[in-house]
Write an enzyme that holds these catalytic residues in place. Structure first.
Site, short mmCIF file in Angstrom:
data_model
loop_
_atom_site.label_atom_id
_atom_site.label_comp_id
_atom_site.label_asym_id
_atom_site.label_seq_id
_atom_site.Cartn_x
_atom_site.Cartn_y
_atom_site.Cartn_z
N HIS A 57 -10.42 6.40 -0.48
CA HIS A 57 -10.76 4.97 -0.52
C HIS A 57 -9.52 4.14 -0.25
O HIS A 57 -8.42 4.67 -0.13
CB HIS A 57 -11.47 4.59 -1.82
N HIS A 59 -7.68 1.76 -1.78
CA HIS A 59 -6.69 1.19 -2.70
C HIS A 59 -5.26 1.63 -2.36
O HIS A 59 -5.03 2.75 -1.90
CB HIS A 59 -7.03 1.55 -4.15
N ASP A 61 -2.77 2.59 -4.04
CA ASP A 61 -2.21 3.80 -4.64
C ASP A 61 -2.88 5.06 -4.08
O ASP A 61 -2.73 6.16 -4.63
CB ASP A 61 -2.32 3.76 -6.18
N HIS A 62 -3.60 4.92 -2.96
CA HIS A 62 -4.22 6.06 -2.28
C HIS A 62 -3.88 6.10 -0.79
O HIS A 62 -3.93 7.16 -0.18
CB HIS A 62 -5.74 6.04 -2.48
N HIS A 115 -16.79 2.74 -7.31
CA HIS A 115 -15.42 2.26 -7.57
C HIS A 115 -15.03 1.28 -6.46
O HIS A 115 -14.52 0.19 -6.72
CB HIS A 115 -14.48 3.46 -7.61
N ASP A 134 -11.02 8.23 -7.09
CA ASP A 134 -11.21 7.50 -8.34
C ASP A 134 -12.70 7.38 -8.69
O ASP A 134 -13.13 6.39 -9.29
CB ASP A 134 -10.62 6.09 -8.24
N HIS A 172 -6.01 10.56 -10.85
CA HIS A 172 -5.20 9.99 -11.94
C HIS A 172 -5.21 10.88 -13.18
O HIS A 172 -6.21 11.54 -13.48
CB HIS A 172 -5.72 8.60 -12.35
FE FE Z 1 -6.38 4.91 -7.94
ZN ZN Z 2 -8.84 3.22 -6.74
#
Ligand code: FE
Ligand code: ZN
Length: 256
Positions: A57, A59, A61-62, A115, A134, A172
Site C-alpha cells: 500500500h 503509506h 513507511d512502505h 487500512h 498493515d 509492524h
Molecule cells: Fe505501516
Molecule cells: Zn500503513
C-alpha cells in the site's frame, strides 16, 4: 517447488521490511521498503542483487525507499492497481486474483481494502508465506484510514481462510500493545493468555514476535474472532452480525 528465503529487517521505530529470495533463479525482492540504507546493507552482506520491490500500500513507511532503490538497482516495482497513482515508480500493477511470477515462485494477490482503499497482500502458497502489510497484524489489525469496517472484515475473512501453517509477515512490531488490548476483549481465552506471556518474554529479550501463523491468529486475535461467545457477551452484541462485532472491537482499539 521453490521455497523462498525470507530475511526480516527491523527498521524505523517498529517497521519490518522483508527481503525475499527465490533460490532457483536468484530473484530477490524487497517487500515494502520503508528506507534504503538497511536494505542495501542487507543485500550487500549476502551478495544479492535486488530485482523486485513488492508494495502492499501507499503509506510512506512502505514505499519510502522505492525510487532510490529503483535508481540504484534498476529493479521492477510491483504494486496495487487500485493505487497506482500513489505508488512511486510503479512498473507492474496487480489486483485481486492475479498471479505474479517472482523468479520460480508464484504470488497470489489478494485485494484487501480497509487500512487503505487500495491495499493488497501477496500469498506465496508454496512457501506458506503471506505478506499482508498493515492489514493483519500479530494479535491486531490495521487502522481503518480509508475503508469501512465492512471492507476490512471482508478482507480479514479471506486472509483467515488461508492454511493454518501460513506465516504472517506483517509490517509492524505492534504485538505487545495489541496483546494488552486483546486481553481486555477476551480475557478468558487461554490461547491468548499464553501467547501474551510468550510475547512479553520475546520482547524482553529483544526478539521479534513476527511472523506468527494464521492458525495462531485464528485462536487468539480478537479481530479474527467475532464468533467468540465471550467477545459477544462482553461487548453486549450476542445477536449482532460478525461485521458489527468486528467494527466494535476496532472502535474500542482506536480508543484504547
Ligand atoms: Fe505501516
Ligand atoms: Zn500503513
Amino acid at each position: 517447488m521453490a521455497r523462498l528465503e525470507v530475511v526480516q529487517l527491523p527498521v524505523l521505530k517498529d517497521n519490518y521490511v522483508y527481503l525475499v529470495r527465490e533460490p532457483a533463479t536468484g530473484a530477490v525482492g524487497v517487500v515494502d521498503p520503508a528506507v534504503v540504507e538497511p536494505v542495501i546493507g542487507a543485500l550487500r552482506e549476502r551478495d544479492w542483487q535486488l530485482t523486485h520491490i513488492l508494495n502492499t500500500h501507499h503509506h510512506g513507511d512502505h514505499v519510502g525507499g522505492n525510487l532510490e532503490l529503483k535508481r540504484l538497482t534498476g529493479c521492477t516495482i510491483v504494486g496495487p492497481r487500485h493505487d497506482r497513482e500513489r505508488i512511486p515508480g510503479i512498473d507492474v500493477e496487480v489486483g485481486d486474483g492475479d498471479t505474479y511470477r517472482f523468479g520460480g515462485a508464484e504470488a497470489r494477490v489478494f485485494f484487501v481494502p480497509g487500512h487503505t482503499r487500495g491495499h493488497i497482500a501477496y500469498w506465496f502458497a508454496e512457501s506458506d508465506a503471506l505478506f499482508c502489510g498493515d492489514t493483519l497484524f500479530a494479535l491486531g489489525c490495521g487502522r481503518l484510514f480509508e475503508g469501512t469496517p465492512q471492507q476490512m472484515w471482508s478482507s480479514l475473512s479471506r486472509i483467515r481462510a488461508l492454511p493454518e501453517a501460513t506465516r504472517v509477515y506483517c509490517a509492524h512490531e505492534y504485538t505487545q500493545a495489541n496483546a494488552r488490548f486483546a486481553l481486555t476483549i477476551e480475557p478468558g481465552n487461554r490461547a491468548l493468555a499464553e501467547r501474551s506471556k510468550a510475547v512479553d518474554a520475546a520482547r524482553a529479550e529483544g526478539r521479534p514476535t513476527v511472523p506468527s501463523t494464521i492458525g495462531e491468529e485464528c485462536l487468539s486475535n480478537p479481530f479474527l474472532r467475532p464468533e467468540s461467545p465471550e467477545i459477544r457477551r462482553r461487548l453486549g452484541l450476542d445477536h449482532a452480525d460478525d461485521t458489527a462485532v468486528f467494527a466494535e472491537v476496532r472502535r474500542r482499539k482506536d480508543n484504547f
